[in-house]
Design an enzyme around this catalytic site. Structure first.
Site, PDB file in Angstrom:
ATOM      1  N   HIS A 160     -18.756 116.534   3.253  1.00 61.12           N
ATOM      2  CA  HIS A 160     -17.914 115.342   3.009  1.00 61.12           C
ATOM      3  C   HIS A 160     -18.486 114.081   3.658  1.00 61.12           C
ATOM      4  O   HIS A 160     -17.993 112.979   3.391  1.00 61.12           O
ATOM      5  CB  HIS A 160     -16.492 115.563   3.520  1.00 61.12           C
ATOM      6  CG  HIS A 160     -15.732 116.629   2.802  1.00 61.12           C
ATOM      7  ND1 HIS A 160     -15.531 116.600   1.432  1.00 61.12           N
ATOM      8  CD2 HIS A 160     -15.126 117.766   3.249  1.00 61.12           C
ATOM      9  CE1 HIS A 160     -14.827 117.675   1.080  1.00 61.12           C
ATOM     10  NE2 HIS A 160     -14.577 118.397   2.151  1.00 61.12           N
ATOM     11  N   ASP A 196     -18.712 125.257  -2.293  1.00 63.47           N
ATOM     12  CA  ASP A 196     -17.468 125.121  -1.515  1.00 63.47           C
ATOM     13  C   ASP A 196     -16.320 124.764  -2.462  1.00 63.47           C
ATOM     14  O   ASP A 196     -16.522 124.105  -3.491  1.00 63.47           O
ATOM     15  CB  ASP A 196     -17.658 124.018  -0.474  1.00 63.47           C
ATOM     16  CG  ASP A 196     -16.489 123.899   0.496  1.00 63.47           C
ATOM     17  OD1 ASP A 196     -16.613 124.412   1.625  1.00 63.47           O
ATOM     18  OD2 ASP A 196     -15.457 123.282   0.133  1.00 63.47           O
ATOM     19  N   HIS A 198     -14.109 122.553  -2.107  1.00 60.32           N
ATOM     20  CA  HIS A 198     -13.876 121.102  -2.177  1.00 60.32           C
ATOM     21  C   HIS A 198     -15.120 120.372  -2.672  1.00 60.32           C
ATOM     22  O   HIS A 198     -16.248 120.764  -2.348  1.00 60.32           O
ATOM     23  CB  HIS A 198     -13.516 120.563  -0.786  1.00 60.32           C
ATOM     24  CG  HIS A 198     -12.308 121.228  -0.191  1.00 60.32           C
ATOM     25  ND1 HIS A 198     -12.399 122.329   0.637  1.00 60.32           N
ATOM     26  CD2 HIS A 198     -10.993 120.950  -0.326  1.00 60.32           C
ATOM     27  CE1 HIS A 198     -11.172 122.701   1.003  1.00 60.32           C
ATOM     28  NE2 HIS A 198     -10.306 121.890   0.428  1.00 60.32           N
ATOM     29  N   ASP A 285     -14.189 128.871   0.904  1.00 60.55           N
ATOM     30  CA  ASP A 285     -12.760 128.563   0.788  1.00 60.55           C
ATOM     31  C   ASP A 285     -12.263 128.691  -0.651  1.00 60.55           C
ATOM     32  O   ASP A 285     -11.111 128.375  -0.947  1.00 60.55           O
ATOM     33  CB  ASP A 285     -12.411 127.189   1.387  1.00 60.55           C
ATOM     34  CG  ASP A 285     -13.464 126.132   1.160  1.00 60.55           C
ATOM     35  OD1 ASP A 285     -14.388 126.359   0.350  1.00 60.55           O
ATOM     36  OD2 ASP A 285     -13.351 125.058   1.782  1.00 60.55           O
TER      37      ASP A 285
END
Ligand code: 6XA
Ligand code: ZN
Length: 343
Positions: A160, A196, A198, A285
């Site tokens: 991120h 991932d 996200h 995740d």
């Protein structure tokens, strides 16, 4: 496969985060890395090596100098202003505010260099960030030296973090650092495959106008999932980078068949690009029991991911990102790696 790991991650502990209107202990916590390390050991994946220390030059190739210089100053400034607890950003220069002036106080600078309140500092945070960066670069050097693969057991994660901002538990973008490092070491093209849950908004931002580093992201649809403001399928790169960014947003409830179809498409794009090296932003995740995510992958699916990545037939560096179902995070992350080794 060799793993690189530093115990210094453990100083980044005791953070809190704001989620669904409540301040709670951060999901991104030290036990995550310890569970993965324990599984690397119990599965006998290979030796676990300490990182070598690197200066920050490689970080400054993908982040701005001032952002990287800011990170080690946060905790000293926070303490000097009489604070304890977690340093958490809370004011951002969004639309209608001045984003071109860097104010002086620590509160203002935390906001200036972040996009959310999810990257928080305690006393040991900078040393953990630096160790995670060292882990990534040390593992990259193993692949450069001829290892077919390596595992950078990074904590904190990185995907991120953008050129000049932190957020979502991320500070230095480890995957972006090593992608650039491989380029500087002579790789002609590098692919980043981010699995991932996200969207890796920071990685996308850093390389969006670049044709020499391909970025492929499989993730929860930003219309409904964090980080919300990037990760749509129509974001395909800009200028010389046009056509080298590939997003696969997927709805809540996505399970293996649909997720795997995106992986197959992404792998086809990757193979067509013919990079010299692949960097996998390895988040687990996507797991059905992850406490903050909404996909439905099962533990048995993770070795299949590893096997598919192995079929690319390219030098591969795995860089740890997210994953919060702490009991199973080791099983799932190491499952990808043992799948890659087809055992
Ligand atoms: C919002 C959720 C942060 C997600 C971080 C993550 N506080 N990124 O796992 O991959
Ligand atoms: Zn994630």
């Amino acid at each position: 496969m060799k793993t690189v790991f530093s115990p210094l991650h453990a100083g980044h502990a005791g953070n809190v985060e704001l989620i669904a209107g409540a301040v709670v202990p951060a999901f991104e916590k030290p036990s995550r890395a310890e569970f993965i390390k324990a599984r690397v050991e119990s599965e006998e994946l290979g030796p676990i090596l300490p990182p070598e220390s690197h200066d920050l030059a490689a970080a400054k190739k993908v982040h701005t100098d001032d952002y990287i210089d800011f990170l080690p100053t946060v905790w000293p400034l926070w303490e000097a202003s009489g604070r304890s607890g977690s340093a958490i950003p809370f004011t951002w220069p969004t639309r209608g505010l001045r984003g071109d002036v860097r104010p002086k106080t620590i509160d203002a600078q935390l906001g200036f260099y972040s996009f959310d309140g999810g990257a928080t500092f305690v006393k040991g945070t900078w040393d953990a960030i630096k160790s995670s960066y060292d882990v990534a670069l040390t593992a990259a050097a193993l692949v450069k030296a001829g290892e077919p693969s390596a595992f950078a057991l990074c904590r904190p994660p990185g995907h991120h973090a953008g050129a000049a901002f932190m957020g979502g538990y991320c500070f230095i973008n480890n995957a972006a650092v090593v992608a650039q490092w491989f380029r500087d070491q002579g790789a002609r093209r590098v692919s980043i495959l981010d699995v991932d849950y996200h969207h890796g908004n920071g990685t996308q931002e850093i390389f969006y106008s670049r044709g020499d580093i391909q970025v492929i992201n499989l993730h929860g649809d930003p219309m409904t999932e964090y980080p919300f403001f990037l990760g749509h399928a129509d974001e395909r790169g800009a200028g010389p980078g046009e056509g080298f960014n590939h997003n696969y947003p997927m709805p809540f409830g996505t399970s293996w068949d649909a997720w795997n179809a995106s992986l197959e498409d992404g792998c086809a794009k990757l193979t067509a690009y013919a990079p010299d090296v692949v960097i996998v932003s390895l988040g687990v995740d996507t797991f059905e029991k992850d406490p903050i995510s909404q996909f439905k992958l099962k533990s048995a699916d993770y070795p299949k991911i590893g096997r598919r990545i192995a079929r690319l037939g390219l030098p591969t560096l795995f860089v740890m990102e997210g994953g919060y179902a702490v009991e199973e995070i080791g099983i799932n992350a190491v499952g990808v790696l043992t799948g890659f080794e087809d055992r």
